[in-house]
Design a protein around this motif. Structure first.
Motif, PDB file in Angstrom:
ATOM      1  N   THR A 166       0.818  -1.226   0.000  1.00 32.34           N
ATOM      2  CA  THR A 166       0.000   0.000   0.000  1.00 32.34           C
ATOM      3  C   THR A 166       0.842   1.263   0.000  1.00 32.34           C
ATOM      4  O   THR A 166       0.301   2.360   0.095  1.00 32.34           O
ATOM      5  CB  THR A 166      -1.017   0.075   1.172  1.00 32.34           C
ATOM      6  N   GLY A 167       2.179   1.125  -0.119  1.00 31.63           N
ATOM      7  CA  GLY A 167       3.049   2.292  -0.217  1.00 31.63           C
ATOM      8  C   GLY A 167       3.407   2.603  -1.660  1.00 31.63           C
ATOM      9  O   GLY A 167       2.818   2.061  -2.594  1.00 31.63           O
ATOM     10  N   GLN A 168       4.392   3.490  -1.852  1.00 32.52           N
ATOM     11  CA  GLN A 168       4.830   3.851  -3.204  1.00 32.52           C
ATOM     12  C   GLN A 168       5.514   2.655  -3.875  1.00 32.52           C
ATOM     13  O   GLN A 168       6.114   1.807  -3.203  1.00 32.52           O
ATOM     14  CB  GLN A 168       5.781   5.040  -3.158  1.00 32.52           C
ATOM     15  N   PRO A 169       5.466   2.546  -5.201  1.00 34.78           N
ATOM     16  CA  PRO A 169       5.960   1.353  -5.892  1.00 34.78           C
ATOM     17  C   PRO A 169       7.488   1.199  -5.908  1.00 34.78           C
ATOM     18  O   PRO A 169       7.996   0.093  -5.893  1.00 34.78           O
ATOM     19  CB  PRO A 169       5.412   1.520  -7.314  1.00 34.78           C
ATOM     20  N   TYR A 170       8.265   2.286  -6.028  1.00 34.76           N
ATOM     21  CA  TYR A 170       9.731   2.217  -6.132  1.00 34.76           C
ATOM     22  C   TYR A 170      10.162   1.204  -7.199  1.00 34.76           C
ATOM     23  O   TYR A 170      10.637   0.099  -6.883  1.00 34.76           O
ATOM     24  CB  TYR A 170      10.365   1.871  -4.785  1.00 34.76           C
ATOM     25  N   PRO A 171      10.021   1.537  -8.490  1.00 30.76           N
ATOM     26  CA  PRO A 171      10.397   0.617  -9.579  1.00 30.76           C
ATOM     27  C   PRO A 171      11.851   0.172  -9.451  1.00 30.76           C
ATOM     28  O   PRO A 171      12.734   0.961  -9.118  1.00 30.76           O
ATOM     29  CB  PRO A 171      10.190   1.465 -10.837  1.00 30.76           C
ATOM     30  N   GLY A 172      12.071  -1.101  -9.736  1.00 30.18           N
ATOM     31  CA  GLY A 172      13.422  -1.653  -9.675  1.00 30.18           C
ATOM     32  C   GLY A 172      13.765  -2.281  -8.338  1.00 30.18           C
ATOM     33  O   GLY A 172      14.791  -2.948  -8.218  1.00 30.18           O
ATOM     34  N   TRP A 173      12.931  -2.066  -7.332  1.00 31.96           N
ATOM     35  CA  TRP A 173      13.162  -2.642  -6.006  1.00 31.96           C
ATOM     36  C   TRP A 173      12.223  -3.824  -5.801  1.00 31.96           C
ATOM     37  O   TRP A 173      11.040  -3.762  -6.128  1.00 31.96           O
ATOM     38  CB  TRP A 173      12.915  -1.607  -4.913  1.00 31.96           C
ATOM     39  N   SER A 174      12.756  -4.890  -5.229  1.00 31.48           N
ATOM     40  CA  SER A 174      11.925  -6.040  -4.889  1.00 31.48           C
ATOM     41  C   SER A 174      11.064  -5.702  -3.669  1.00 31.48           C
ATOM     42  O   SER A 174      11.307  -4.709  -2.973  1.00 31.48           O
ATOM     43  CB  SER A 174      12.796  -7.250  -4.560  1.00 31.48           C
ATOM     44  N   LYS A 175      10.073  -6.529  -3.411  1.00 31.30           N
ATOM     45  CA  LYS A 175       9.221  -6.295  -2.251  1.00 31.30           C
ATOM     46  C   LYS A 175      10.017  -6.345  -0.954  1.00 31.30           C
ATOM     47  O   LYS A 175       9.842  -5.508  -0.071  1.00 31.30           O
ATOM     48  CB  LYS A 175       8.088  -7.333  -2.217  1.00 31.30           C
ATOM     49  N   ILE A 176      10.917  -7.316  -0.838  1.00 31.37           N
ATOM     50  CA  ILE A 176      11.737  -7.426   0.372  1.00 31.37           C
ATOM     51  C   ILE A 176      12.718  -6.263   0.445  1.00 31.37           C
ATOM     52  O   ILE A 176      13.041  -5.771   1.527  1.00 31.37           O
ATOM     53  CB  ILE A 176      12.486  -8.778   0.391  1.00 31.37           C
ATOM     54  N   GLY A 177      13.187  -5.813  -0.699  1.00 32.07           N
ATOM     55  CA  GLY A 177      14.113  -4.682  -0.719  1.00 32.07           C
ATOM     56  C   GLY A 177      13.501  -3.420  -0.161  1.00 32.07           C
ATOM     57  O   GLY A 177      14.203  -2.571   0.389  1.00 32.07           O
ATOM     58  N   LYS A 178      12.159  -3.281  -0.295  1.00 35.78           N
ATOM     59  CA  LYS A 178      11.456  -2.102   0.214  1.00 35.78           C
ATOM     60  C   LYS A 178      11.044  -2.254   1.674  1.00 35.78           C
ATOM     61  O   LYS A 178      10.349  -1.397   2.223  1.00 35.78           O
ATOM     62  CB  LYS A 178      10.209  -1.845  -0.631  1.00 35.78           C
TER      63      LYS A 178
END
Length: 412
Positions: free
Chosen positions: A222-234
């Motif tokens: 439900t946060g910002q997508p941050y393209p190029g980052w994996s889910k765990i990376g975020k």
């Protein structure tokens, strides 16, 4: 242009009034939209300075002894509930009744446990006391105990407060836009994309309330997508996450350390006092606290009357008003420290301690006028209603209002 919903007709040559939610205007500097209920929403036109000037100065005063006394009160309540339950429930002969009583014990502990979470949240905002080192230590201890990484939450939550309701910059509860759903689907009909039924909604509701917090912390759901980052990376547990700056790296590790110490403590709790004692007095309350956190924060920012804004239309004063005060009775006001009843004020000035928030809320109502949102609707009813009616947002002038495919309110 026209929209016909719940008896409201809107067109570009007419000025219409609706349920205290504003007036359509031909002034291009004042934007309007139609909310889910079919009422006219008018974007706020007052300034943040007007809000600040309206609040009595003594509302900003923070007392460390008074704040600490609430910490001791909540801990004492949890200890007494746990002691009484653990001591006397085992003497109940009926297994079923013991099961019920243990669940009542866990539920009651969770109420005061969420009260501790709210006090830790005050620490993160600097509302606990004027001593930030004290705030951070108390917040780190309390947040860690209830399973939330203190500094990680503090930093991402601060961004949420700075950009509330901003579709491009807010950090949590960012709804899908209708066009985003269409773009990411092989279908060109929004009704084909969202296959929602009451049974599916119930399953979704249970999953959100039990696992929503951990999903957000571990994947930034439900946060910002941050393209190029994996889910765990975020993840909030990753010190290199795009959620944080390089200067915050070690603080994130300290947050992780706090959680690790709690896990170790819970393990020794289990070894020394047994699984039943640990589950009833910590684990089940922990699950309830997860529920309370999602329950409260979701309903503070989700409602058929609330807007979201494109970055070009957003301002701090508008975003802070895109929240709603709700009523959870005695529990909300006295055990949850009023965080539900005064959340609009909290988004304007988060350093005001909760025990001064009611007076400050009364003061800002005079500035906000029709833009102040509050409801005394039963919150469990609101939870179901919002889940069914607030599926995505739609708009064409920088203001986005909730829509759904369930036939509730204005059609998408």
């Amino acid at each position: 242009m026209s929209a016909v919903t719940t008896g409201v007709s809107v067109d570009s040559t007419r000025v219409s009034k609706t349920k205290n939610l504003g007036t359509l205007t031909e002034n291009p500097d004042v934007k309007t939209a139609i909310n889910t209920n079919g009422d006219v929403f008018t974007a706020p036109d007052y300034s943040f300075k007007q809000i600040l000037d309206a609040i009595p100065k003594h509302c900003f005063e923070r007392s460390l002894p008074w704040s600490l006394h609430y910490v001791f009160r909540d801990i004492a309540a949890m200890f007494v509930i746990g002691y009484v339950g653990t001591t006397y429930i085992p003497y109940v002969e009926s297994k079923f009744l013991r099961f019920v009583l243990y669940n009542v014990q866990s539920f009651c502990i969770s109420l005061f446990g969420f009260g501790l979470w709210i006090l830790a949240h005050e620490c993160g905002h600097g509302a606990f006391s004027k001593y930030q080192n004290v705030n951070d230590f108390v917040g780190w201890v309390l947040h860690s105990y209830v399973g939330v990484p203190y500094f990680s939450w503090k930093y991402s939550h601060a961004k949420h407060h700075q950009q509330t309701g901003n579709m491009q910059k807010d950090t949590v509860f960012i709804p899908w836009k209708k066009e985003e759903l269409l773009k990411n689907s092989e279908h060109d009909d929004i009704y084909e994309i969202i296959h929602d039924t009451p049974i599916y909604a119930v399953v979704k509701l249970i999953g959100q309330q039990i696992g929503g917090l951990q999903l957000y912390l571990s994947t930034n759901a439900t946060g910002q997508p941050y393209p190029g980052w994996s889910k765990i990376g975020k993840s909030h547990f990753n010190p290199s996450s795009p959620l944080f700056t390089n200067e915050q790296y070690w603080y994130i590790l300290i947050s992780d350390l706090g959680l690790g110490l709690v896990v170790l403590g819970v393990y020794f709790w289990y070894k020394q006092l047994g699984g039943l004692n640990m589950v009833v007095n910590w684990f089940v309350p922990y699950l309830w606290i997860n529920h309370w956190l999602v329950f409260v924060t979701f309903l503070q920012h989700t409602d058929p009357t609330l807007p979201h804004y494109d970055d070009s239309e957003w301002s701090f004063a508008k975003g802070a008003a895109a929240t709603i005060d709700r009523d959870f009775g005695f529990i909300g006001r006295h055990i949850f420290h009023g965080i539900i009843d005064t959340h609009v004020l909290h988004h304007y000035v988060s350093r005001i301690p909760f025990y001064n928030a009611e007076e400050a809320t009364d003061a800002i109502k005079k500035v906000m006028g029709q833009h102040y949102r509050s409801t005394d609707e039963n919150m469990w009813k609101s939870l179901w209603k919002c889940l069914r009616s607030c599926q995505f947002v739609d708009g064409n002038n920088g203001i986005y209002m909730y829509r759904n495919t369930n036939g509730i309110g204005v059609a998408p």
